[in-house]
Design a protein around this motif. Structure first.
Motif, PDB file in Angstrom:
ATOM      1  N   PRO A  98       0.813  -1.226   0.000  1.00 62.00           N
ATOM      2  CA  PRO A  98       0.000   0.000   0.000  1.00 62.00           C
ATOM      3  C   PRO A  98       0.840   1.267   0.000  1.00 62.00           C
ATOM      4  O   PRO A  98       0.421   2.289  -0.544  1.00 62.00           O
ATOM      5  CB  PRO A  98      -0.815  -0.109   1.297  1.00 62.00           C
ATOM      6  CG  PRO A  98      -0.833  -1.563   1.620  1.00 62.00           C
ATOM      7  CD  PRO A  98       0.483  -2.102   1.136  1.00 62.00           C
ATOM      8  N   TYR A  99       2.030   1.209   0.597  1.00 60.95           N
ATOM      9  CA  TYR A  99       2.895   2.386   0.656  1.00 60.95           C
ATOM     10  C   TYR A  99       3.455   2.730  -0.727  1.00 60.95           C
ATOM     11  O   TYR A  99       3.508   3.898  -1.113  1.00 60.95           O
ATOM     12  CB  TYR A  99       4.059   2.147   1.626  1.00 60.95           C
ATOM     13  CG  TYR A  99       3.635   1.732   3.007  1.00 60.95           C
ATOM     14  CD1 TYR A  99       2.815   2.541   3.773  1.00 60.95           C
ATOM     15  CD2 TYR A  99       4.060   0.527   3.557  1.00 60.95           C
ATOM     16  CE1 TYR A  99       2.429   2.165   5.059  1.00 60.95           C
ATOM     17  CE2 TYR A  99       3.686   0.146   4.835  1.00 60.95           C
ATOM     18  CZ  TYR A  99       2.865   0.966   5.578  1.00 60.95           C
ATOM     19  OH  TYR A  99       2.488   0.585   6.844  1.00 60.95           O
ATOM     20  N   VAL A 100       3.873   1.714  -1.453  1.00 57.02           N
ATOM     21  CA  VAL A 100       4.377   1.940  -2.811  1.00 57.02           C
ATOM     22  C   VAL A 100       3.240   2.413  -3.707  1.00 57.02           C
ATOM     23  O   VAL A 100       3.389   3.379  -4.484  1.00 57.02           O
ATOM     24  CB  VAL A 100       5.015   0.654  -3.369  1.00 57.02           C
ATOM     25  CG1 VAL A 100       5.449   0.861  -4.821  1.00 57.02           C
ATOM     26  CG2 VAL A 100       6.207   0.230  -2.512  1.00 57.02           C
ATOM     27  N   ARG A 101       2.106   1.749  -3.608  1.00 54.63           N
ATOM     28  CA  ARG A 101       0.947   2.111  -4.438  1.00 54.63           C
ATOM     29  C   ARG A 101       0.521   3.553  -4.194  1.00 54.63           C
ATOM     30  O   ARG A 101       0.236   4.314  -5.123  1.00 54.63           O
ATOM     31  CB  ARG A 101      -0.208   1.154  -4.157  1.00 54.63           C
ATOM     32  CG  ARG A 101      -1.396   1.304  -5.093  1.00 54.63           C
ATOM     33  CD  ARG A 101      -2.573   0.456  -4.657  1.00 54.63           C
ATOM     34  NE  ARG A 101      -2.274  -0.965  -4.645  1.00 54.63           N
ATOM     35  CZ  ARG A 101      -2.255  -1.712  -3.532  1.00 54.63           C
ATOM     36  NH1 ARG A 101      -2.495  -1.175  -2.338  1.00 54.63           N
ATOM     37  NH2 ARG A 101      -1.997  -2.997  -3.611  1.00 54.63           N
ATOM     38  N   LYS A 102       0.472   3.948  -2.936  1.00 55.80           N
ATOM     39  CA  LYS A 102       0.103   5.329  -2.584  1.00 55.80           C
ATOM     40  C   LYS A 102       1.088   6.326  -3.196  1.00 55.80           C
ATOM     41  O   LYS A 102       0.680   7.359  -3.749  1.00 55.80           O
ATOM     42  CB  LYS A 102       0.087   5.479  -1.057  1.00 55.80           C
ATOM     43  CG  LYS A 102      -0.132   6.900  -0.554  1.00 55.80           C
ATOM     44  CD  LYS A 102       0.076   7.008   0.956  1.00 55.80           C
ATOM     45  CE  LYS A 102       1.507   6.714   1.366  1.00 55.80           C
ATOM     46  NZ  LYS A 102       1.737   6.937   2.816  1.00 55.80           N
ATOM     47  N   THR A 103       2.377   6.028  -3.101  1.00 56.52           N
ATOM     48  CA  THR A 103       3.398   6.930  -3.631  1.00 56.52           C
ATOM     49  C   THR A 103       3.271   7.083  -5.142  1.00 56.52           C
ATOM     50  O   THR A 103       3.342   8.197  -5.682  1.00 56.52           O
ATOM     51  CB  THR A 103       4.799   6.408  -3.268  1.00 56.52           C
ATOM     52  OG1 THR A 103       4.895   6.274  -1.845  1.00 56.52           O
ATOM     53  CG2 THR A 103       5.881   7.341  -3.769  1.00 56.52           C
ATOM     54  N   LEU A 104       3.070   5.976  -5.836  1.00 54.19           N
ATOM     55  CA  LEU A 104       2.927   6.031  -7.290  1.00 54.19           C
ATOM     56  C   LEU A 104       1.655   6.778  -7.686  1.00 54.19           C
ATOM     57  O   LEU A 104       1.654   7.545  -8.659  1.00 54.19           O
ATOM     58  CB  LEU A 104       2.918   4.612  -7.857  1.00 54.19           C
ATOM     59  CG  LEU A 104       4.233   3.838  -7.709  1.00 54.19           C
ATOM     60  CD1 LEU A 104       4.035   2.368  -8.073  1.00 54.19           C
ATOM     61  CD2 LEU A 104       5.329   4.458  -8.573  1.00 54.19           C
ATOM     62  N   ALA A 105       0.576   6.578  -6.942  1.00 53.26           N
ATOM     63  CA  ALA A 105      -0.672   7.290  -7.233  1.00 53.26           C
ATOM     64  C   ALA A 105      -0.508   8.784  -6.991  1.00 53.26           C
ATOM     65  O   ALA A 105      -1.022   9.609  -7.753  1.00 53.26           O
ATOM     66  CB  ALA A 105      -1.806   6.728  -6.382  1.00 53.26           C
ATOM     67  N   PHE A 106       0.200   9.136  -5.931  1.00 52.93           N
ATOM     68  CA  PHE A 106       0.457  10.546  -5.634  1.00 52.93           C
ATOM     69  C   PHE A 106       1.195  11.204  -6.802  1.00 52.93           C
ATOM     70  O   PHE A 106       0.822  12.294  -7.258  1.00 52.93           O
ATOM     71  CB  PHE A 106       1.269  10.652  -4.344  1.00 52.93           C
ATOM     72  CG  PHE A 106       1.455  12.054  -3.837  1.00 52.93           C
ATOM     73  CD1 PHE A 106       0.553  12.606  -2.953  1.00 52.93           C
ATOM     74  CD2 PHE A 106       2.556  12.817  -4.218  1.00 52.93           C
ATOM     75  CE1 PHE A 106       0.725  13.897  -2.461  1.00 52.93           C
ATOM     76  CE2 PHE A 106       2.743  14.097  -3.744  1.00 52.93           C
ATOM     77  CZ  PHE A 106       1.820  14.647  -2.862  1.00 52.93           C
ATOM     78  N   GLY A 107       2.238  10.536  -7.283  1.00 55.83           N
ATOM     79  CA  GLY A 107       2.963  11.071  -8.425  1.00 55.83           C
ATOM     80  C   GLY A 107       2.094  11.180  -9.662  1.00 55.83           C
ATOM     81  O   GLY A 107       2.148  12.186 -10.386  1.00 55.83           O
ATOM     82  N   ALA A 108       1.273  10.180  -9.904  1.00 54.14           N
ATOM     83  CA  ALA A 108       0.394  10.197 -11.079  1.00 54.14           C
ATOM     84  C   ALA A 108      -0.598  11.350 -11.007  1.00 54.14           C
ATOM     85  O   ALA A 108      -0.888  12.002 -12.017  1.00 54.14           O
ATOM     86  CB  ALA A 108      -0.334   8.862 -11.197  1.00 54.14           C
ATOM     87  N   GLU A 109      -1.141  11.605  -9.809  1.00 52.38           N
ATOM     88  CA  GLU A 109      -2.098  12.710  -9.669  1.00 52.38           C
ATOM     89  C   GLU A 109      -1.429  14.060  -9.907  1.00 52.38           C
ATOM     90  O   GLU A 109      -2.095  15.037 -10.264  1.00 52.38           O
ATOM     91  CB  GLU A 109      -2.745  12.681  -8.290  1.00 52.38           C
ATOM     92  CG  GLU A 109      -3.694  11.519  -8.053  1.00 52.38           C
ATOM     93  CD  GLU A 109      -5.026  11.649  -8.782  1.00 52.38           C
ATOM     94  OE1 GLU A 109      -5.312  12.741  -9.324  1.00 52.38           O
ATOM     95  OE2 GLU A 109      -5.780  10.652  -8.807  1.00 52.38           O
TER      96      GLU A 109
END
Length: 213
Positions: free
Chosen positions: A10-21
């Motif tokens: 979840p930590y990696v996924r959150k970070t990648l989503a943050f960058g994508a947004e």
């Protein structure tokens, strides 16, 4: 910019989503399990994921990486500038990172990570405890506070709060966790996970898990 670690975290996924947004291009590198990766270890000497590299800058921990990305690329701001909403955003991230993930983590490890990737038998007792005792109170809390589907936790727009809260629910979805007793939470997280910043990556995770015996 490189993010090290599997988005099943979840930590990696959150970070990648943050960058994508933010419209950033973040390369995702997944170190091989059990094989030391010099680049990853340089970013994260204690093997904490995600690791991160931007040129000669290296760091680990999702909150630290997100703080860096927000400062480097302040628009669109995903961490509110209003003092109260900024504090709330940090609370929701902390609530998710240290409480929700800790509660749901044993379930994901014992039913997916251990059996599928490590060849070890999961502790079903720990899973039952998580399902019956640990996770429900957290869902009860979210059910009281999440907005209707299509809404956001803060400022009527996507922020770190939504990205942090939604991320571990992808793991629960991989487990086919039944959220029917929490319909507002179910609809809210489904709407956030349907955003482009999450959807394609979560779909890849499903394909990966489907391919692993």
């Amino acid at each position: 910019m490189i993010v090290y670690g599997s988005s099943l975290s979840p930590y990696v996924r959150k970070t990648l989503a943050f960058g994508a947004e933010k419209g950033l291009v973040l390369e995702n590198k997944v170190p091989r399990p059990g094989e030391p990766d010099a680049e990853f270890l340089a970013c994260s000497p204690f093997k904490k994921i995600p690791g991160f590299k931007d040129g000669d800058f290296q760091i680990s921990d999702s909150s630290a990486i997100i703080t860096y990305l927000e400062a480097l690329h302040p628009e669109p701001n995903l961490i509110p500038t209003d003092p109260r909403n900024r504090a709330r955003a940090i609370w929701f991230e902390e609530f998710t990172d240290t409480i929700v993930v800790a509660a749901a983590g044993p379930l994901f490890f014992n039913r997916i990570v251990g059996p599928k990737f490590m060849g070890v038998t999961g502790d079903e007792g720990a899973c039952v405890k998580a399902e019956r005792e640990t996770i429900p109170p957290l869902l009860d809390y979210l059910e009281r506070i999440v907005p209707d589907a299509g809404g956001f936790l803060l400022e009527d727009r996507i922020t770190l709060a939504d990205l942090a809260v939604a991320s571990p629910f992808a793991n629960l979805d991989h487990l086919s966790f039944d959220l029917s007793a929490w319909p507002r939470t179910k609809a809210y997280v489904e709407a956030i996970l349907a955003r482009p910043s999450f959807a394609e990556r979560v779909a890849k995770e499903k394909r990966l898990l489907g391919a692993v015996a």
